[in-house]
Design a protein around this motif. Structure first.
Motif, PDB file in Angstrom:
ATOM      1  N   ASN A   5       0.967  -6.457  -7.400  1.00 34.33           N
ATOM      2  CA  ASN A   5       1.991  -4.876  -7.294  1.00 34.33           C
ATOM      3  C   ASN A   5       1.395  -3.754  -8.423  1.00 34.33           C
ATOM      4  O   ASN A   5       1.695  -2.493  -7.744  1.00 34.33           O
ATOM      5  N   PRO A   9      -1.880   1.730  -3.917  1.00 33.70           N
ATOM      6  CA  PRO A   9      -1.526   1.024  -2.500  1.00 33.70           C
ATOM      7  C   PRO A   9      -3.742   0.898  -1.604  1.00 33.70           C
ATOM      8  O   PRO A   9      -3.409  -0.134  -1.183  1.00 33.70           O
ATOM      9  N   ALA A  10      -3.835   1.634  -2.303  1.00 39.93           N
ATOM     10  CA  ALA A  10      -4.993   2.300  -1.442  1.00 39.93           C
ATOM     11  C   ALA A  10      -6.648   0.625  -1.931  1.00 39.93           C
ATOM     12  O   ALA A  10      -6.521   0.991  -1.142  1.00 39.93           O
ATOM     13  N   LEU A  12      -5.264  -2.452  -3.279  1.00 42.14           N
ATOM     14  CA  LEU A  12      -4.571  -3.237  -2.316  1.00 42.14           C
ATOM     15  C   LEU A  12      -5.536  -3.097  -1.115  1.00 42.14           C
ATOM     16  O   LEU A  12      -5.462  -4.590  -0.632  1.00 42.14           O
ATOM     17  N   THR A  13      -5.865  -2.595  -0.670  1.00 39.62           N
ATOM     18  CA  THR A  13      -6.304  -2.580   0.790  1.00 39.62           C
ATOM     19  C   THR A  13      -7.863  -2.957   1.096  1.00 39.62           C
ATOM     20  O   THR A  13      -7.811  -4.227   2.051  1.00 39.62           O
ATOM     21  N   TRP A  14      -8.381  -2.378  -0.475  1.00 39.65           N
ATOM     22  CA  TRP A  14      -9.218  -3.059   0.113  1.00 39.65           C
ATOM     23  C   TRP A  14      -9.808  -4.073  -0.344  1.00 39.65           C
ATOM     24  O   TRP A  14     -10.712  -5.350  -0.313  1.00 39.65           O
ATOM     25  N   SER A  17     -11.392  -7.300   1.224  1.00 39.98           N
ATOM     26  CA  SER A  17     -12.478  -7.008   1.512  1.00 39.98           C
ATOM     27  C   SER A  17     -13.759  -6.486   0.402  1.00 39.98           C
ATOM     28  O   SER A  17     -14.992  -7.069   0.187  1.00 39.98           O
ATOM     29  N   THR A  76     -12.886  -4.544   8.456  1.00 43.20           N
ATOM     30  CA  THR A  76     -11.869  -4.064   7.524  1.00 43.20           C
ATOM     31  C   THR A  76     -11.185  -3.462   8.146  1.00 43.20           C
ATOM     32  O   THR A  76     -11.645  -2.562   9.042  1.00 43.20           O
ATOM     33  N   PRO A  77      -9.320  -3.707   8.138  1.00 39.63           N
ATOM     34  CA  PRO A  77      -8.558  -3.086   8.664  1.00 39.63           C
ATOM     35  C   PRO A  77      -8.775  -1.396   9.106  1.00 39.63           C
ATOM     36  O   PRO A  77      -9.349  -0.351   7.845  1.00 39.63           O
ATOM     37  N   ASN A  79      -6.784   0.925   8.891  1.00 41.83           N
ATOM     38  CA  ASN A  79      -5.708   1.696   8.204  1.00 41.83           C
ATOM     39  C   ASN A  79      -6.504   1.704   6.355  1.00 41.83           C
ATOM     40  O   ASN A  79      -5.994   2.431   5.984  1.00 41.83           O
ATOM     41  N   ALA A  80      -7.672   1.214   6.184  1.00 45.66           N
ATOM     42  CA  ALA A  80      -8.079   1.556   4.320  1.00 45.66           C
ATOM     43  C   ALA A  80      -8.651   2.811   4.544  1.00 45.66           C
ATOM     44  O   ALA A  80      -9.570   2.874   5.081  1.00 45.66           O
ATOM     45  N   LEU A  83     -13.233   4.116   4.841  1.00 51.88           N
ATOM     46  CA  LEU A  83     -13.750   3.008   5.355  1.00 51.88           C
ATOM     47  C   LEU A  83     -14.723   3.841   6.386  1.00 51.88           C
ATOM     48  O   LEU A  83     -15.851   3.733   6.712  1.00 51.88           O
TER      49      LEU A  83
END
Length: 99
Positions: A5, A9-10, A12-14, A17, A76-77, A79-80, A83
């Motif tokens: 944590n 957050p960006a 954590l999204t990547w 991947s 990859t999602p 919302n990354a 991307l």
């Protein structure tokens, strides 16, 4: 991912991947090294085939590791952050490696 944590957050999204890309690039590099030795041995007695193998060495060296990166970027999602730019960069690098 509660233990991570403290990461932005960006990132954590990547993170999943990026891990998949790392594994893919390592496996592609290993496949290149093994394939290079096999092709070199197979074309040892054929000068024309050996010259073709030497000519495709550099594009294969750069293009093969980019293939799993491109595959991971497709999964990859959406919302990354960044991307679209990463996909465009990977596509340009693949084009540059092959030409």
């Amino acid at each position: 991912m509660d233990a991570l944590n403290w990461l932005p957050p960006a990132l954590l999204t990547w993170l999943p991947s990026l891990g998949s890309m790392l594994v893919g690039v390592l496996l592609a590099s290993l496949a290149f090294r093994i394939g290079e030795r096999l092709v070199r041995r197979a074309t040892r007695d054929a000068p024309v085939a050996a010259s073709v193998a030497r000519a495709i060495r550099s594009p294969a060296k750069w293009g093969l590791p980019l293939l799993p990166v491109n595959a991971v970027l497709q999964g990859t999602p959406a919302n990354a952050p960044g991307l679209a730019g990463a996909q465009q960069l990977c596509a340009l690098l693949l084009i540059g490696a092959v030409t």
